[in-house]
Scaffold this active site. Sequence first.
Site, PDB file in Angstrom:
ATOM      1  N   CYS A  97      34.428  34.168  39.244  1.00  0.00           N
ATOM      2  CA  CYS A  97      35.525  34.152  38.285  1.00  0.00           C
ATOM      3  C   CYS A  97      35.162  34.987  37.071  1.00  0.00           C
ATOM      4  CB  CYS A  97      35.831  32.730  37.881  1.00  0.00           C
ATOM      5  SG  CYS A  97      34.353  31.843  37.437  1.00  0.00           S
ATOM      6  N   GLU A 132      39.344  24.874  35.733  1.00  0.00           N
ATOM      7  CA  GLU A 132      38.788  26.188  35.395  1.00  0.00           C
ATOM      8  C   GLU A 132      39.316  27.159  36.440  1.00  0.00           C
ATOM      9  OE1 GLU A 132      37.559  26.609  32.584  1.00  0.00           O
ATOM     10  OE2 GLU A 132      37.317  24.484  32.139  1.00  0.00           O
TER      11      GLU A 132
HETATM   12  P1  NAD Z   1      41.892  28.852  45.682  1.00  0.00           P
HETATM   13  O1  NAD Z   1      42.832  28.676  44.558  1.00  0.00           O
HETATM   14  O2  NAD Z   1      42.353  29.519  46.916  1.00  0.00           O
HETATM   15  O3  NAD Z   1      41.325  27.420  46.148  1.00  0.00           O
HETATM   16  C1  NAD Z   1      40.753  26.529  45.227  1.00  0.00           C
HETATM   17  C2  NAD Z   1      40.921  25.119  45.757  1.00  0.00           C
HETATM   18  O4  NAD Z   1      42.312  24.795  45.744  1.00  0.00           O
HETATM   19  C3  NAD Z   1      40.453  24.949  47.198  1.00  0.00           C
HETATM   20  O5  NAD Z   1      39.883  23.671  47.363  1.00  0.00           O
HETATM   21  C4  NAD Z   1      41.747  25.061  47.976  1.00  0.00           C
HETATM   22  O6  NAD Z   1      41.683  24.431  49.221  1.00  0.00           O
HETATM   23  C5  NAD Z   1      42.714  24.377  47.037  1.00  0.00           C
HETATM   24  N1  NAD Z   1      44.119  24.732  47.267  1.00  0.00           N
HETATM   25  C6  NAD Z   1      44.621  25.897  47.733  1.00  0.00           C
HETATM   26  N2  NAD Z   1      45.960  25.815  47.828  1.00  0.00           N
HETATM   27  C7  NAD Z   1      46.306  24.589  47.417  1.00  0.00           C
HETATM   28  C8  NAD Z   1      47.536  23.891  47.282  1.00  0.00           C
HETATM   29  N3  NAD Z   1      48.700  24.472  47.606  1.00  0.00           N
HETATM   30  N4  NAD Z   1      47.519  22.638  46.820  1.00  0.00           N
HETATM   31  C9  NAD Z   1      46.355  22.046  46.498  1.00  0.00           C
HETATM   32  N5  NAD Z   1      45.162  22.641  46.602  1.00  0.00           N
HETATM   33  C10 NAD Z   1      45.132  23.893  47.052  1.00  0.00           C
HETATM   34  O7  NAD Z   1      40.600  29.582  45.092  1.00  0.00           O
HETATM   35  P2  NAD Z   1      39.316  30.117  45.846  1.00  0.00           P
HETATM   36  O8  NAD Z   1      39.700  31.340  46.609  1.00  0.00           O
HETATM   37  O9  NAD Z   1      38.600  29.032  46.554  1.00  0.00           O
HETATM   38  O10 NAD Z   1      38.418  30.523  44.596  1.00  0.00           O
HETATM   39  C11 NAD Z   1      38.659  31.683  43.875  1.00  0.00           C
HETATM   40  C12 NAD Z   1      39.416  31.411  42.592  1.00  0.00           C
HETATM   41  O11 NAD Z   1      38.707  30.427  41.837  1.00  0.00           O
HETATM   42  C13 NAD Z   1      39.500  32.627  41.699  1.00  0.00           C
HETATM   43  O12 NAD Z   1      40.766  32.687  41.112  1.00  0.00           O
HETATM   44  C14 NAD Z   1      38.415  32.361  40.661  1.00  0.00           C
HETATM   45  O13 NAD Z   1      38.619  33.054  39.451  1.00  0.00           O
HETATM   46  C15 NAD Z   1      38.489  30.895  40.511  1.00  0.00           C
HETATM   47  N6  NAD Z   1      37.236  30.326  40.008  1.00  0.00           N
HETATM   48  C16 NAD Z   1      37.193  29.971  38.700  1.00  0.00           C
HETATM   49  C17 NAD Z   1      36.020  29.469  38.156  1.00  0.00           C
HETATM   50  C18 NAD Z   1      35.941  29.080  36.713  1.00  0.00           C
HETATM   51  O14 NAD Z   1      34.996  28.396  36.332  1.00  0.00           O
HETATM   52  N7  NAD Z   1      36.892  29.479  35.883  1.00  0.00           N
HETATM   53  C19 NAD Z   1      34.894  29.332  38.971  1.00  0.00           C
HETATM   54  C20 NAD Z   1      34.992  29.692  40.313  1.00  0.00           C
HETATM   55  C21 NAD Z   1      36.176  30.185  40.823  1.00  0.00           C
END
Ligand code: NAD
Length: 542
Positions: free
Chosen positions: A326, A292
């Site tokens: 999100c 998501e």
């Molecule tokens: P992010 O993408 O920075 O991080 C999400 C996760 O991915 C974290 O655990 C992070 O450590 C990991 N990550 C980051 N870079 C990575 C890489 N290169 N390889 C593997 N893993 C990696 O997101 P965030 O800032 O924590 O959260 C915000 C984002 O999440 C927004 O885009 C938001 O829309 C989305 N979000 C979506 C939902 C949904 O249900 N659709 C819910 C909550 C948040």
Amino acid sequence: MNGIPATPAPLNEPILSYAPGSPEREQLKAELEAQASRVVDIPLVIGGEEVRTGNTIDVVMPHDHGHVLARAHLAGPDEVRRAIDAANGAHREWSTMRWDDRVAVFLRVADLAAGPRRARLNAATMLNQSKNPFQAEIDAACEIIDFFRFGAHFAERIYSIQPRSDKDTWNRAEYRALEGFIYAVSPFNFTAIGANLPGTPAMMGNTSVWKPSLAALLSNYYVMQLFDEAGLPPGVINFVPGDPASVTEVVLSDPTFAGIHYTGSTRVFRSLWKSIGQNIETYRAYPRIVGETGGKDFIAVHPSADAAAVKTAIVRGAFEYQGQKCSAASRAYIPESIWAELEAPLIEETASLTMGDVRDFTNLVNAVIHRESFDKIKGYIDAARASDDAEILVGGECDDSVGYFIRPTIIRAKSPRYVTMCDEIFGPVITIYVYPDGEWEDVLDLVDSTSEYALTGAIFAKDRRVIRAATDRLDQAAGNFYINDKPTGAVVGQQPFGGGRGSGTNDKAGSMFNLLRWVSARSIKENFVPPTDYRYPFMDAP
Ligand code: NAD
């Protein structure tokens, strides 16, 4: 031992008010003070054991970034491999344990979160993720509780889906856990998502390596402790904070990787999917990919709408939790006739929103999560200030001297394709495009085609024909669609959550559909009277 258990009927956890004089307010205040006056040492948890690597990062308050709440140990490749081994080692016993014993652990997690651990989870979420008491309550307490109470009920329903049988046979379905471990990768913005991503697959018999966000480690560590306190056997969920890319590289190259349960940005999800594709020949089975991701969530207003309702939907939908949902409203399309009525009160209300430290309960708005986020949001605001195509109507002030504070900001765009109408900003910024009243149909086309996402969206209208037509026209524009309501605040069991297009695989967190992704069915046919002659009756005559 012999019985077909029924799970307790799930009900959504009531949201406590934290009003002055309430017992929950006193408890929360005391817990905030206690957590703010200590520095927690956060280990990895692998196979039930605390592991300290000595390679640590500071865990701070976004609204007071000099204040260290905890020091967290980070995993290197060896610890990641140990976590994979622990998950695989726990798999046989856990996946074959009676399902009612498994879900009982998570029902206990829910009850601990509802009672004795509520203040701890909420306070950690407030301090480390900068949420006000209400935002922490609906996330850390209520949504964790709902995920597991409803999850137990959904598990029961799935296990009870059984095939029909003909004469002399009995057909049965077994819902096996996936063969291998699950990689749970959670975002910073909801503590409950951290609990759900490894927890829900575990209810269905899976084991996991959980890589939490480095920006939510305090609350996520307390969630891990809750799993242990509730009696989850060692190794079923392994807590492995670390550098995201290097942890991921080890995990995704392991042959026993069986699935990913991810929530976060679209960019990262696409990179994970690519790595899985590149490694596809390594794996024992085709991995389940559930993600998501981002959104560019809309409010589309028809001239027949109620301006006061639109105002509240914008303020709450765009600015609660600093727009770091999100589902947060981040683009709005308003007809000229409504704008004439809406503009002044909307600006006035937005300017009046209180902002500051989470420990002062009069604040509605707190800080954004970290410097990277602050810089990104400020970049969009600065560009809008300098652009001829946009105007900042209110807000725009950014101050990172004590915490990462950004005032709730409304941008008016001259063009409906101005960059802040299209990009996910993930901060307290909404962009408004004012359109001539006669162009509603064109607006619906714009809503549908402007961004790569399709997560949430809302329409406001009174005219029933307009509501029906817009609902049909926008059928692929949002996985969670709201009529005369803000596009945030989905509740487990009521509005299963997820979007399509660039927003994710739409496997609907908080519903039975998500749980189905974590099982692999086996069909078993038993023949009570097997035939003993291969010949068929038609062969008895030429
Ligand atoms: P992010 O993408 O920075 O991080 C999400 C996760 O991915 C974290 O655990 C992070 O450590 C990991 N990550 C980051 N870079 C990575 C890489 N290169 N390889 C593997 N893993 C990696 O997101 P965030 O800032 O924590 O959260 C915000 C984002 O999440 C927004 O885009 C938001 O829309 C989305 N979000 C979506 C939902 C949904 O249900 N659709 C819910 C909550 C948040």
